[in-house]
Design a protein around this motif. Structure first.
Motif, PDB file in Angstrom:
ATOM      1  N   ARG A 182       0.837  -1.206   0.000  1.00 34.77           N
ATOM      2  CA  ARG A 182       0.000   0.000   0.000  1.00 34.77           C
ATOM      3  C   ARG A 182       0.868   1.251   0.000  1.00 34.77           C
ATOM      4  O   ARG A 182       0.587   2.233  -0.707  1.00 34.77           O
ATOM      5  N   ASP A 237       0.764   4.119  -2.731  1.00 39.02           N
ATOM      6  CA  ASP A 237       0.437   5.499  -2.380  1.00 39.02           C
ATOM      7  C   ASP A 237       1.560   6.444  -2.852  1.00 39.02           C
ATOM      8  O   ASP A 237       1.287   7.573  -3.308  1.00 39.02           O
ATOM      9  N   ARG A 281      -4.851   6.046 -12.554  1.00 41.69           N
ATOM     10  CA  ARG A 281      -4.964   6.401 -11.138  1.00 41.69           C
ATOM     11  C   ARG A 281      -6.066   5.595 -10.430  1.00 41.69           C
ATOM     12  O   ARG A 281      -5.886   5.105  -9.322  1.00 41.69           O
ATOM     13  N   ALA A 282      -7.219   5.462 -11.119  1.00 41.70           N
ATOM     14  CA  ALA A 282      -8.381   4.798 -10.492  1.00 41.70           C
ATOM     15  C   ALA A 282      -8.070   3.356 -10.090  1.00 41.70           C
ATOM     16  O   ALA A 282      -8.316   2.959  -8.930  1.00 41.70           O
ATOM     17  N   PRO A 283      -7.533   2.524 -10.969  1.00 40.63           N
ATOM     18  CA  PRO A 283      -7.219   1.156 -10.556  1.00 40.63           C
ATOM     19  C   PRO A 283      -6.169   1.090  -9.455  1.00 40.63           C
ATOM     20  O   PRO A 283      -6.234   0.246  -8.551  1.00 40.63           O
ATOM     21  N   GLU A 307      -5.706   3.328  -7.128  1.00 44.43           N
ATOM     22  CA  GLU A 307      -6.382   3.700  -5.869  1.00 44.43           C
ATOM     23  C   GLU A 307      -7.204   2.515  -5.336  1.00 44.43           C
ATOM     24  O   GLU A 307      -7.285   2.277  -4.130  1.00 44.43           O
ATOM     25  N   GLN A 308      -7.774   1.763  -6.278  1.00 41.11           N
ATOM     26  CA  GLN A 308      -8.555   0.577  -5.895  1.00 41.11           C
ATOM     27  C   GLN A 308      -7.662  -0.450  -5.204  1.00 41.11           C
ATOM     28  O   GLN A 308      -8.005  -1.021  -4.178  1.00 41.11           O
ATOM     29  N   VAL A 309      -6.489  -0.670  -5.762  1.00 39.91           N
ATOM     30  CA  VAL A 309      -5.541  -1.631  -5.174  1.00 39.91           C
ATOM     31  C   VAL A 309      -5.084  -1.150  -3.801  1.00 39.91           C
ATOM     32  O   VAL A 309      -4.953  -1.935  -2.859  1.00 39.91           O
ATOM     33  N   SER A 310      -4.861   0.190  -3.691  1.00 43.38           N
ATOM     34  CA  SER A 310      -4.439   0.748  -2.392  1.00 43.38           C
ATOM     35  C   SER A 310      -5.505   0.517  -1.332  1.00 43.38           C
ATOM     36  O   SER A 310      -5.213   0.138  -0.192  1.00 43.38           O
ATOM     37  N   ARG A 311      -6.772   0.729  -1.721  1.00 40.42           N
ATOM     38  CA  ARG A 311      -7.864   0.520  -0.762  1.00 40.42           C
ATOM     39  C   ARG A 311      -7.951  -0.956  -0.353  1.00 40.42           C
ATOM     40  O   ARG A 311      -8.128  -1.277   0.819  1.00 40.42           O
ATOM     41  N   PHE A 312      -7.777  -1.817  -1.334  1.00 38.20           N
ATOM     42  CA  PHE A 312      -7.820  -3.260  -1.037  1.00 38.20           C
ATOM     43  C   PHE A 312      -6.727  -3.628  -0.046  1.00 38.20           C
ATOM     44  O   PHE A 312      -6.954  -4.356   0.927  1.00 38.20           O
TER      45      PHE A 312
END
Lengths: 436, 206
Positions: free
Chosen positions: A193, A197, A210-212, A214-219
């Motif tokens: 993460r 980030d 950026r969107a994917p 950010e998705q991986v970071s949230r996961f």
């Protein structure tokens, strides 16, 4: 006073049988009571078949051997090591062991599969019991169950500790050792993460990648937080190993029902013996025996009447007793077993009455015989040496007490045994009446 | 009745040896002798209570009054009579006849009777079946004179052969047609009632 004392001593001196009875009988009864009330052996003999051998399983790079945990079990039992499942069962069936514990050959593989999330059933340890004596069976059951629970707990602690390390690795990162590959660096969700980030800070806001990311970071954040929480869930795994119990031989009767059976058989025995012996001896006491059998009634008919009356009276009394007990304990009265036992006891009672000839002597003989025989039948096999136990078993088999207990437990052969005893004692009584 | 060569042993003791005699229907035969002569054993064999070790018997069905009272203490007089009347298949009215003979209350508990009254009941049970042969072992023992009189009046009226034992020589002489003298298990003399029976017993005892 002195003269009376001298008189009584003289009588005792001339009655060696009486003296032997007065002195030896209480000693014999005390010994039998002690043997009968002896609990299970300090360490029950348990046949142990470890079909898994020293097979190990790995978790998180550490090697675990389930057999290590059987050491805890061995602290409480006297193990008889055997090589196969059949040998173990045979030991129980033959009475050499009270129970058998069999660890299956695939125990380690199943544990490995279950804990590495491949799936599959957990390993099942088999326990076989000789339930000849419900008191012993209860003791052995609780011993094995508690030791297995301890082993399970120790095993699950080890598995939990390894699983927790693995989780830490996934969450925080570190190094993991694999066979043939060696040390592998694991990034970990938190580190992943952080990297993502850091990369995101250099990417424009409107960039399509950026969107994917950010998705991986949230996961990564959510997974790291939840995996930390899963450690307490893992701790609730208390039984990585299942237990399957089988009664190989002997009684399946619960201990409280067994106790009721003993009480019912005791009262059936005492009522029937005393009644049958007393009723027959009474004919001689009253002088009516000769009057009856000189042509009015055959000896066989006289015996049959005494046996039938004594058996019926005792059966009614015992059934009433059980009807009251059933309010408190779940039992199956088994009237056929009680009837067969009553007949056998009644036949024995008439034999005693015919031998004793006098009511008081018949009653005394019935009590003197009945109590030691009952205690003999309750002596557990572990309380005395094997040869002595065989002798006690043989003697017990000649009297209706133990067969009645077995018949109450549902044994069909015991019913036949009781019928044979009734017939045998009837013959003895008939022969004794020749000299009545 | 015909009795030929009857013998009986109890272990090493010879209770009877070679006893032979006969009696016609309606005869009254007394068996006397000293204590231990074998009188009770002889009657027990004739009654079918004991089996002889040797000899032969030709007897009609017999009623038996044992020396020792053989009735149930916990039954009443009537219950005892009814029990044995049923077992012996006694003729109708036998129980009432015996109650009249004994003069006892039917509802009296036998265990509460005096020795004499108990013996009366004992005798009555033996007479229930009105058999053709009556075997009476010391029937008048423990009876008072009035009861004895009633007993022998009743027995005298029966159409039966009667064989009885007695220690009372006068009774034997009064109520018997013939007297058999037993001593040491052997029949030593067969006498008429008018013979010197006391002397015969004394000689037999020596």
């Amino acid at each position: 006073m002195r003269r009376l004392l001298v008189k009584d001593l003289r009588i005792l001196r001339r009655s060696p049988l009486l003296v032997a009875l007065l002195v030896l009988y209480p000693v014999v009864v005390a010994v039998l009571v002690g043997a009968a009330l002896t609990g299970g052996p300090a360490k029950p003999r348990v046949a142990f078949a470890n079909l898994a051998g020293d097979t190990t399983f790995t978790l998180g790079g550490e090697t675990l051997n389930p057999s290590v945990y059987t050491g805890k079990l061995f602290e409480a039992i006297d193990p008889i090591r055997v090589h196969t499942r059949e040998e173990a069962i045979a030991k129980v069936r033959d009475g050499d062991a009270l129970a058998a514990l069999v660890i299956p050959a695939d125990a380690a593989q199943r544990l490995q599969g279950m804990l590495s999330l491949v799936g599959g059933e957990p390993p099942t340890v088999e326990v076989f019991y000789n339930a000849e004596d419900p008191v012993k069976r209860r003791y052995v059951e609780s011993t094995i169950r508690s030791r297995l629970a301890e082993a399970n707990a120790a095993l699950s602690d080890a598995v939990l500790a390894q699983s927790a390390k693995y989780l830490d690795l996934v969450v925080k990162g570190g190094e993991l050792s694999f066979p043939l590959v060696g040390e592998v660096k694991i990034l970990g969700l938190r580190n992943a993460r952080t990297l993502i980030d850091t990369s995101l800070r250099g990417i424009p806001e409107d960039a399509p990648e950026r969107a994917p990311l950010e998705q991986v970071s949230r996961f990564a954040r959510v997974a790291a937080e939840n995996l930390d929480l899963s450690k307490p869930i893992l701790a609730s795994i208390g039984q990585p190993v299942r237990v399957k119990q089988t009664v190989v031989s002997g009684s399946k009767t619960p201990l409280d029902a067994f106790a009721v059976g003993v009480a019912a058989t005791l009262s059936l025995m005492l009522v029937t013996l005393l009644l049958a012996a007393g009723l027959l001896a009474l004919e001689r006491d009253e002088g009516t025996y000769a009057r009856l059998v000189r042509g009015l009634v055959s000896r066989g008919a006289l015996l049959t009447e005494k046996i039938a009356l004594a058996a019926l009276a005792a059966l009614v009394v015992t059934l009433l007793q059980l009807a009251v007990v059933r309010i408190f304990v779940t039992i199956s009265p088994r009237p056929l077993a009680l009837a067969a036992g009553a007949l056998a006891f009644a036949a024995l009672g008439t034999a005693l009455g015919a031998l004793a000839r006098e009511v008081r002597a018949a009653s005394l003989l019935a009590v003197l015989l009945a109590l030691p025989v009952a205690f003999m039948a309750l002596v557990p096999s572990g309380a005395v040496s094997a040869p002595l136990y065989d002798v006690l078993n043989l003697v017990s088999g000649l009297f209706p007490f133990k067969p009645t207990l077995r018949a109450l437990d549902g044994s069909g052969p015991a019913l036949a045994h009781l019928c044979a005893l009734a017939l045998g004692y009837g013959v003895v009584a008939r022969l004794a009446l020749r000299r009545f | 009745m015909n009795v030929a060569g009857i013998g009986k042993r109890f272990g090493a003791t010879v209770a009877l040896r070679g006893v032979t005699f006969a009696a016609a229907a309606g005869d009254r035969v007394a068996v006397i002798g000293p204590n231990g002569a074998g009188k009770t054993t002889l009657l027990a064999i004739l009654a079918g209570v004991l089996a002889p070790d040797e000899g032969t018997l030709e007897l009609p069905p017999a009623g038996w009054v044992p020396q020792r009272s053989a009735v149930y203490s916990k039954l009443t007089v009537r219950e005892n009579l009814e029990l044995f009347a049923g077992l012996e298949r006694a003729p109708h009215g036998a129980v009432e006849r015996m109650l009249e003979l004994t003069g006892l209350g039917g509802d009296e508990l036998t265990g509460t009777l005096s020795g004499g009254n108990r013996q009366r009941l004992n005798v009555a049970v033996g007479l229930l079946g009105s058999p053709p042969l009556l075997l009476l072992d010391e029937p008048s023992a423990a009876l008072d004179p009035a009861q004895r009189e009633r007993l022998w009046t009743f027995v005298g009226a029966l159409d039966a052969t009667v064989l009885f034992t007695s220690h009372d020589v006068a009774e034997a002489a009064q109520h018997a047609h013939r007297v058999l003298v037993l001593a040491g298990g052997e029949l030593v003399a067969e006498l008429a009632p008018t013979d010197d029976l006391e002397r015969a017993i004394v000689c037999a005892g020596s």
